[in-house]
Design an enzyme around this catalytic site. Structure first.
Site, PDB file in Angstrom:
ATOM      1  N   ASP A   1       0.792  -1.227   0.000  1.00 24.60           N
ATOM      2  CA  ASP A   1       0.000   0.000   0.000  1.00 24.60           C
ATOM      3  C   ASP A   1       0.821   1.273   0.000  1.00 24.60           C
ATOM      4  O   ASP A   1       0.255   2.368   0.076  1.00 24.60           O
ATOM      5  CB  ASP A   1      -0.971  -0.016   1.181  1.00 24.60           C
ATOM      6  CG  ASP A   1      -2.058  -1.066   0.990  1.00 24.60           C
ATOM      7  OD1 ASP A   1      -2.594  -1.150  -0.123  1.00 24.60           O
ATOM      8  OD2 ASP A   1      -2.357  -1.806   1.945  1.00 24.60           O
TER       9      ASP A   1
ATOM     10  N   ASP B   1      -6.952  -4.578  -5.411  1.00 20.32           N
ATOM     11  CA  ASP B   1      -6.603  -3.230  -4.931  1.00 20.32           C
ATOM     12  C   ASP B   1      -5.225  -2.791  -5.430  1.00 20.32           C
ATOM     13  O   ASP B   1      -4.944  -1.604  -5.589  1.00 20.32           O
ATOM     14  CB  ASP B   1      -6.590  -3.175  -3.400  1.00 20.32           C
ATOM     15  CG  ASP B   1      -7.671  -3.994  -2.720  1.00 20.32           C
ATOM     16  OD1 ASP B   1      -8.066  -5.030  -3.280  1.00 20.32           O
ATOM     17  OD2 ASP B   1      -8.106  -3.614  -1.628  1.00 20.32           O
TER      18      ASP B   1
HETATM   19  N1  GLY Z   1      -7.330  -1.700   0.009  1.00 18.04           N
HETATM   20  C1  GLY Z   1      -8.142  -2.178   1.051  1.00 18.04           C
HETATM   21  C2  GLY Z   1      -9.572  -1.896   0.873  1.00 18.04           C
HETATM   22  O1  GLY Z   1     -10.005  -1.491  -0.192  1.00 18.04           O
HETATM   23  O2  GLY Z   1     -10.309  -2.083   1.817  1.00 18.04           O
END
Ligand code: GLY
Length: 407
Positions: A118, A183
């Protein structure tokens, strides 16, 4: 991490208050009205932060009504500074951008973060926005360092960036070897930017490999996507297709579909590869033809959730979708994508989703879902819903003013 600093003086708070009030009288159009509203609502966050005396980073509202403040390495840590950049840009107000810069710089260690994927979300929403909107050329190095950090998670044998580690936490209980979540498409933006900034194609090539492998393996024949695909990191063999935050392995988790739509639209921006745009259009068609999609275009948290229509909506998925559709509309102006995005924003800006000033923990949007399977952040405000809502407003304004390109 930098030592806590007292951000914002009473003078700065007053300046922001004065500017917000001054503009309220002039707000005549949809975007401006929302921009003024956002400044007024987020001033509540700033007043709390100022009273604490050092930076705290609001993510959501806990069940007991308190605010959940997150550390630098939380995947959501960039969105609050990102909202400040967008509020400053929407209101053409340098005082907000000064606050945004201060808060962005509290995240300086995040550019070296390698223990999860992330880093792209964190640095993209904070430093990359400061580079683009704040004239902070010196932030480019943070973007490049973030790409370098993310590259350490690339598994060449599988052609993917590994999303999560598997040696600790709840992920260690799932039997995964190299899990990749949809994601992760969002994190590719810092990779493309880093290659643009350095002329080093390494990051670009990794991003393209990841996008291609994901396109091959994450999607079903109806163009919906799985949340998690687990790979053998040496051979690239797909070991499992599952969910973590959706209703079921074979269901379509709403935010995941939004990440896919946004991710492939963004990949087209940097590569010009029509295959990515075509893919984004297929995802878009799937989203809007799903029978569960409500009239107001704010989806339930999972398209296959069992108790629709008595299931929570996910405003964050809608906001991300709207922002992506504005970009898509610049590549395919005849597709009706801008009209869809406008409709989503109208819904989100209505009292059904947009909170009254001083309520909702000072966040803008109500009714998002973090993870129902994990039992947290259910039907609450979340900072990334606000972030993509504000981003969509900025994109809408540019297009309404006649821009044919956003980037
Ligand atoms: N990237 C984690 C979510 O979308 O909850």
């Amino acid at each position: 991490m930098k030592a806590p600093i007292l951000y914002g003086t009473a003078m700065a708070a007053l300046a922001i208050l004065a500017t917000s009030c001054g503009r309220a009288g002039q707000a005549t159009d949809f975007v401006s009205e929302n921009a003024v509203y956002a400044a007024e609502q987020y001033r509540g966050h700033l007043q709390i932060i100022d009273s604490v005396g050092h930076f705290i980073n609001p993510r959501t509202v806990n069940p007991d009504g308190s605010t959940w403040y997150v550390p630098v390495d939380d995947w959501c840590s960039g969105f609050f500074p990102g909202c400040l950049w967008y509020i400053g840009e929407l209101n053409n107000d340098e005082s907000w951008k000064e606050r945004a810069a201060s808060y962005t710089e509290t995240l300086d260690t995040a550019q070296y973060l390698t223990w999860h994927h992330d880093v792209g979300f964190i640095i993209g929403s904070s430093y990359l926005n400061g580079y683009r909107l704040g004239g902070h050329d010196e932030y480019a190095s943070a973007v490049v360092n973030a790409a370098r950090s993310l590259s350490t998670r690339f598994r060449p044998g599988a052609g993917v960036i590994q999303s999560w580690n598997v040696d600790s936490g709840w992920q260690s209980e799932r039997g995964w070897a190299c899990p990749v979540i949809i994601d992760n498409m969002m994190n590719l933006e810092v990779m493309f930017e880093a290659s643009r900034l350095t002329n080093d194609s390494t990051y670009y090539n990794i991003a393209v490999a990841h996008a291609n492998t994901t396109k091959d393996n994450h999607f079903r024949s109806n163009n919906s996507c799985y949340h998690v695909v687990d790979y053998d990191p040496q051979t690239g063999e797909v070991r499992k297709r599952q969910t973590a935050q959706g209703y079921a392995d074979e269901s379509s988790w709403a935010r995941g579909q939004a990440w896919a739509l946004y991710g492939y639209t963004m990949c087209y921006r940097y590569t010009g590869d029509k295959a990515y745009l075509d893919h984004a259009v297929k995802v878009c068609d799937m989203i809007f033809s799903d029978p569960s999609m409500p009239e107001d275009l704010v989806p339930y948290w999972d398209y296959n959730a069992p108790n629709i229509p008595s299931e929570p909506r996910d405003a964050s998925a809608a906001a991300c979708t709207a922002s992506a559709l504005y970009e898509m509309s610049t590549y395919l102006p005849e597709g009706g994508y801008k009209e869809k995005a406008d409709k989503i924003l109208e819904s989100l800006a209505s009292p059904a989703y947009r909170a009254e000033i001083g309520t909702n923990g000072h966040f803008l949007l109500m009714h998002s879902v973090g993870s129902i399977p994990h039992g947290h952040e259910i039907d609450v405000p979340i900072n990334y819903a606000d972030y993509y809502f504000l981003e969509a407003l900025l994109r809408k304004r540019k297009l309404d003013e006649g821009a044919v390109k956003l980037f």
